[in-house]
Design a protein around this motif. Structure first.
Motif, PDB file in Angstrom:
ATOM      1  N   MET A   1       0.791  -1.199   0.000  1.00 55.72           N
ATOM      2  CA  MET A   1       0.000   0.000   0.000  1.00 55.72           C
ATOM      3  C   MET A   1       0.841   1.276   0.000  1.00 55.72           C
ATOM      4  N   ALA A   2       2.079   1.181   0.441  1.00 52.35           N
ATOM      5  CA  ALA A   2       2.912   2.380   0.528  1.00 52.35           C
ATOM      6  C   ALA A   2       3.111   3.038  -0.829  1.00 52.35           C
ATOM      7  N   GLN A   3       2.964   2.285  -1.915  1.00 52.82           N
ATOM      8  CA  GLN A   3       3.155   2.869  -3.241  1.00 52.82           C
ATOM      9  C   GLN A   3       2.096   3.935  -3.538  1.00 52.82           C
ATOM     10  N   PHE A   4       1.007   3.966  -2.783  1.00 50.28           N
ATOM     11  CA  PHE A   4      -0.045   4.947  -2.991  1.00 50.28           C
ATOM     12  C   PHE A   4       0.053   6.117  -2.022  1.00 50.28           C
ATOM     13  N   CYS A   5       1.088   6.143  -1.196  1.00 55.69           N
ATOM     14  CA  CYS A   5       1.221   7.165  -0.152  1.00 55.69           C
ATOM     15  C   CYS A   5       2.279   8.199  -0.523  1.00 55.69           C
ATOM     16  N   GLU A  40      14.027   3.728   2.001  1.00 59.77           N
ATOM     17  CA  GLU A  40      14.778   3.629   0.744  1.00 59.77           C
ATOM     18  C   GLU A  40      13.878   3.900  -0.451  1.00 59.77           C
ATOM     19  N   GLU A  41      12.672   3.391  -0.430  1.00 61.74           N
ATOM     20  CA  GLU A  41      11.784   3.459  -1.588  1.00 61.74           C
ATOM     21  C   GLU A  41      10.958   4.731  -1.699  1.00 61.74           C
ATOM     22  N   LEU A  42      10.317   5.138  -0.633  1.00 59.63           N
ATOM     23  CA  LEU A  42       9.365   6.244  -0.711  1.00 59.63           C
ATOM     24  C   LEU A  42       9.992   7.561  -1.176  1.00 59.63           C
ATOM     25  N   PRO A  43      11.154   7.967  -0.648  1.00 61.11           N
ATOM     26  CA  PRO A  43      11.750   9.225  -1.124  1.00 61.11           C
ATOM     27  C   PRO A  43      12.118   9.196  -2.611  1.00 61.11           C
ATOM     28  N   ALA A  77      17.972   5.777   5.098  1.00 60.93           N
ATOM     29  CA  ALA A  77      18.033   6.517   3.833  1.00 60.93           C
ATOM     30  C   ALA A  77      17.004   7.645   3.842  1.00 60.93           C
ATOM     31  N   GLY A  78      17.313   8.711   3.166  1.00 56.64           N
ATOM     32  CA  GLY A  78      16.362   9.807   3.016  1.00 56.64           C
ATOM     33  C   GLY A  78      16.260  10.747   4.194  1.00 56.64           C
TER      34      GLY A  78
END
Length: 142
Positions: A1-5, A40-43, A77-78
């Protein structure tokens, strides 16, 4: 779900695996791994992570526990923001309504400008100098 945040708030309770399990009933291994991956992914996609540290008196508000959490966040990260949440007992009445015992009953509430909270914030800034360290939910920059 984080891909939509765009912004994810992620609570970090304790870095010590045994104390984490004693306080929450579960290990923190998967929790820490998920936080690492999220940072690592969200930023990379323009999002951000805000790590929240609810400060529970006698559980995770001593210098050693706070420093360990800040040091962990500094290594993510980020450079996520670290948001320190002073303890409050607002959940106690909810437990009463459902007939459950409130495990944290009797702990002292802390207010935003409490000298100990300011010490904790300074300690976090020392261990995580590249991360923004805010105090209380109002301190978050959205």
């Amino acid at each position: 779900m984080a891909q939509f945040c765009h912004t994810v708030f992620y609570d970090l309770k304790h870095m010590d695996p045994e104390k984490h399990k004693a306080g929450t009933g579960v290990s923190n291994g998967r929790i820490l791994d998920n936080l690492r991956r999220l940072c690592e992914e969200l930023p990379r996609r323009g999002g951000r992570v805000i790590v929240r540290l609810p400060l529970i008196p006698g559980y995770n508000d001593d210098d050693q526990a706070v420093a360990a959490a800040a040091e962990f966040v500094a290594g993510l990260a980020g450079h996520p923001e670290l948001n320190l949440l002073p303890y409050h007992d607002l959940g106690e009445s909810k437990y009463e309504m459902i007939g459950e015992d409130y495990a944290l009953s009797g702990l002292e509430n802390r207010k935003g400008r409490d000298p100990r909270l300011l010490e904790i914030q300074a300690l976090c800034q020392r261990y995580a100098p590249k991360n923004r360290v805010s105090l209380g939910g109002d301190g978050i920059q959205l």
